[in-house]
Design an enzyme around this catalytic site. Structure first.
Site, PDB file in Angstrom:
ATOM      1  N   ARG A 105     -20.459 -65.209  12.727  1.00  0.00           N
ATOM      2  CA  ARG A 105     -21.233 -65.740  13.856  1.00  0.00           C
ATOM      3  C   ARG A 105     -20.242 -66.422  14.787  1.00  0.00           C
ATOM      4  O   ARG A 105     -19.552 -67.353  14.391  1.00  0.00           O
ATOM      5  CB  ARG A 105     -22.295 -66.738  13.395  1.00  0.00           C
ATOM      6  CG  ARG A 105     -22.847 -67.554  14.560  1.00  0.00           C
ATOM      7  CD  ARG A 105     -24.052 -68.385  14.221  1.00  0.00           C
ATOM      8  NE  ARG A 105     -25.221 -67.539  14.043  1.00  0.00           N
ATOM      9  CZ  ARG A 105     -26.474 -67.994  14.087  1.00  0.00           C
ATOM     10  NH1 ARG A 105     -26.723 -69.270  14.281  1.00  0.00           N
ATOM     11  NH2 ARG A 105     -27.487 -67.166  13.910  1.00  0.00           N
ATOM     12  N   HIS A 132     -27.816 -60.194  18.489  1.00  0.00           N
ATOM     13  CA  HIS A 132     -28.210 -60.826  17.219  1.00  0.00           C
ATOM     14  C   HIS A 132     -28.986 -59.794  16.398  1.00  0.00           C
ATOM     15  O   HIS A 132     -30.188 -59.932  16.156  1.00  0.00           O
ATOM     16  CB  HIS A 132     -29.075 -62.056  17.511  1.00  0.00           C
ATOM     17  CG  HIS A 132     -29.265 -62.970  16.329  1.00  0.00           C
ATOM     18  ND1 HIS A 132     -28.629 -62.791  15.119  1.00  0.00           N
ATOM     19  CD2 HIS A 132     -30.026 -64.091  16.192  1.00  0.00           C
ATOM     20  CE1 HIS A 132     -29.001 -63.755  14.288  1.00  0.00           C
ATOM     21  NE2 HIS A 132     -29.838 -64.544  14.909  1.00  0.00           N
ATOM     22  N   GLN A 135     -31.336 -60.591  13.267  1.00  0.00           N
ATOM     23  CA  GLN A 135     -32.638 -61.181  13.583  1.00  0.00           C
ATOM     24  C   GLN A 135     -33.684 -60.092  13.818  1.00  0.00           C
ATOM     25  O   GLN A 135     -34.820 -60.192  13.356  1.00  0.00           O
ATOM     26  CB  GLN A 135     -32.516 -62.055  14.837  1.00  0.00           C
ATOM     27  CG  GLN A 135     -33.815 -62.739  15.222  1.00  0.00           C
ATOM     28  CD  GLN A 135     -34.269 -63.732  14.189  1.00  0.00           C
ATOM     29  OE1 GLN A 135     -33.498 -64.578  13.780  1.00  0.00           O
ATOM     30  NE2 GLN A 135     -35.515 -63.647  13.742  1.00  0.00           N
ATOM     31  N   ASP A 220     -37.541 -66.880  22.965  1.00  0.00           N
ATOM     32  CA  ASP A 220     -36.387 -67.545  22.335  1.00  0.00           C
ATOM     33  C   ASP A 220     -36.035 -68.732  23.229  1.00  0.00           C
ATOM     34  O   ASP A 220     -36.532 -68.838  24.369  1.00  0.00           O
ATOM     35  CB  ASP A 220     -35.216 -66.542  22.234  1.00  0.00           C
ATOM     36  CG  ASP A 220     -33.991 -67.108  21.512  1.00  0.00           C
ATOM     37  OD1 ASP A 220     -34.135 -68.131  20.801  1.00  0.00           O
ATOM     38  OD2 ASP A 220     -32.895 -66.533  21.669  1.00  0.00           O
ATOM     39  N   CYS A 260     -37.387 -66.403  17.048  1.00  0.00           N
ATOM     40  CA  CYS A 260     -36.357 -66.329  16.007  1.00  0.00           C
ATOM     41  C   CYS A 260     -36.036 -67.692  15.406  1.00  0.00           C
ATOM     42  O   CYS A 260     -35.465 -67.756  14.314  1.00  0.00           O
ATOM     43  CB  CYS A 260     -35.094 -65.689  16.559  1.00  0.00           C
ATOM     44  SG  CYS A 260     -34.295 -66.628  17.872  1.00  0.00           S
ATOM     45  N   ARG A 288     -35.574 -62.873   7.161  1.00  0.00           N
ATOM     46  CA  ARG A 288     -34.113 -62.795   7.316  1.00  0.00           C
ATOM     47  C   ARG A 288     -33.473 -62.560   5.946  1.00  0.00           C
ATOM     48  O   ARG A 288     -32.533 -61.781   5.812  1.00  0.00           O
ATOM     49  CB  ARG A 288     -33.571 -64.097   7.928  1.00  0.00           C
ATOM     50  CG  ARG A 288     -33.974 -64.366   9.373  1.00  0.00           C
ATOM     51  CD  ARG A 288     -33.331 -63.401  10.340  1.00  0.00           C
ATOM     52  NE  ARG A 288     -31.878 -63.398  10.264  1.00  0.00           N
ATOM     53  CZ  ARG A 288     -31.077 -64.293  10.871  1.00  0.00           C
ATOM     54  NH1 ARG A 288     -31.599 -65.231  11.633  1.00  0.00           N
ATOM     55  NH2 ARG A 288     -29.760 -64.211  10.751  1.00  0.00           N
TER      56      ARG A 288
HETATM   57  N1  NVA Z   1     -30.358 -67.200  21.664  1.00  0.00           N
HETATM   58  C1  NVA Z   1     -30.119 -68.208  20.661  1.00  0.00           C
HETATM   59  C2  NVA Z   1     -30.508 -67.698  19.312  1.00  0.00           C
HETATM   60  C3  NVA Z   1     -30.325 -68.675  18.192  1.00  0.00           C
HETATM   61  C4  NVA Z   1     -30.653 -68.083  16.845  1.00  0.00           C
HETATM   62  C5  NVA Z   1     -28.663 -68.652  20.695  1.00  0.00           C
HETATM   63  O1  NVA Z   1     -27.801 -67.788  20.853  1.00  0.00           O
HETATM   64  O2  NVA Z   1     -28.402 -69.847  20.586  1.00  0.00           O
HETATM   65  N1   CP Z   2     -32.578 -67.392  14.039  1.00  0.00           N
HETATM   66  C1   CP Z   2     -31.354 -67.796  13.642  1.00  0.00           C
HETATM   67  O1   CP Z   2     -30.376 -67.060  13.656  1.00  0.00           O
HETATM   68  O2   CP Z   2     -31.326 -69.080  13.189  1.00  0.00           O
HETATM   69  P1   CP Z   2     -30.025 -69.946  12.844  1.00  0.00           P
HETATM   70  O3   CP Z   2     -29.329 -70.235  14.150  1.00  0.00           O
HETATM   71  O4   CP Z   2     -30.560 -71.185  12.202  1.00  0.00           O
HETATM   72  O5   CP Z   2     -29.138 -69.153  11.932  1.00  0.00           O
END
Ligand code: NVA
Ligand code: CP
Length: 302
Positions: A105, A132, A135, A220, A260, A288
């Site tokens: 990540r 992502h 997800q 989101d 998500c 997940r």
């Molecule tokens: N769009 C959000 C998703 C978090 C799971 C981010 O990238 O922070």
């Molecule tokens: N939805 C998701 O990826 O959550 P986290 O940021 O908590 O991993």
């Protein structure tokens, strides 16, 4: 000899493979409910590299590999030599020589691509600024469980055309359903991706007409990780796109809605919908675990 299979975007799987992973996710969920032993990845080691925060991704991958009989290593950017400038390419060669599978990540999608290009083991994208895909596997599993096959349905994305939206666009391409992205100007998804998805994905500035006849509404956060300084401006400009009861009532009868997580109640989603008994958001979050267990099995068997 061909290299390992990676999962950097949904496009790395064929439509049939996406269906297989979802089906296996459903099966693994049932087996876990029954208390059946599923140690299909005995002794396998998953390295998890995080340069952004996470609750669900970390817990689901770590619990998932453990339940399959393997082990996880949590590596934060600042605790490795990555933050002190060791090249991604060198890091990839070394880590891949010691573990069986890697999840990353981070911010730049290009970093994950470079890691994968130098990795002799499968690499999974656990979220980048652009995509992502994990997800969306869980989201698709949730739709399949509750409503059946998503192909031919209408889905509406509300709010920022962000990384999660991009992965939903790829899902629309792969599984052939209509996706309407309801967002104001300045928040469109990537234009090249939009061109590539033109047969399935369109933009509608009007949230009310965008949700008409939709079988699934998704939203989101308005400011993703790394965009915190833009929070106030985004909250003002995206306010008309809040996922709430009024919009849900204008969708198809029995429409589902997803998020998500983490969510900001009262911003991109109303408090009422977050806490409503018909919500599948908690099922979506749990999935997940199951979907990624199926994904790890798939990649390690490929
Ligand atoms: N769009 C959000 C998703 C978090 C799971 C981010 O990238 O922070
Ligand atoms: N939805 C998701 O990826 O959550 P986290 O940021 O908590 O991993």
């Amino acid at each position: 000899m061909t290299g390992p299979r990676h999962f950097l975007t949904l496009m790395d799987l064929s439509h049939q493979e996406i269906r297989e992973v979802i089906q296996r996710g459903v099966e693994l969920k049932t087996l876990r409910r029954q208390g059946t032993d599923t140690r299909t990845l005995e002794g396998k080691v998953l390295a998890m590299i995080f340069t952004k925060a996470s609750t669900r991704t970390r817990v689901s991958f770590e619990a998932g590999i453990t339940q399959l009989g393997g082990n996880a290593l949590f590596l934060s950017g600042q605790d490795t030599q990555l933050d002190r400038g060791e090249p991604i390419e060198d890091t990839a060669r070394v880590i891949a020589s010691m573990v069986d599978i890697v999840m990353i990540r981070t911010f730049a999608h290009d970093d994950v691509e470079r890691f994968a290009a130098h990795s002799s083991v499968p690499v999974i994208n656990g979220l980048t600024d652009d995509f992502h895909p994990c997800q969306i596997l869980a989201d698709l599993q949730t739709f399949f469980e509750v409503r059946g096959d998503i192909s031919g349905h209408k889905v509406c994305w509300l709010g920022d055309g962000n990384n999660v939206c991009h992965s939903w666009m790829n899902a629309a391409r792969r599984l052939d359903f209509e996706l309407v992205v309801a967002c104001p100007e300045g928040y469109d998804p990537d234009s090249q991706l939009l061109d590539a998805c033109a047969a399935q994905v369109s933009i509608n500035r009007d949230p009310v007409s965008a949700v008409a006849d939709a079988h699934l509404l998704i939203t989101d956060v308005w400011a993703s990780m790394g965009q915190e300084s833009e929070q106030a401006r985004r909250a003002t400009q995206l306010a008309p796109y809040q996922l709430n009861r009024e919009l849900l009532d204008r969708a198809a009868s029995g429409a589902l809605y997803m998020h998500c997580l983490p969510a900001h109640r009262g911003e991109e989603i109303s408090t009422e919908l977050m806490d409503a008994s018909e919500s599948v958001i908690w099922q979506e979050a749990e999935n997940r675990l199951h979907a990624q267990k199926a994904l790890m099995e798939f990649l390690l068997a490929s």
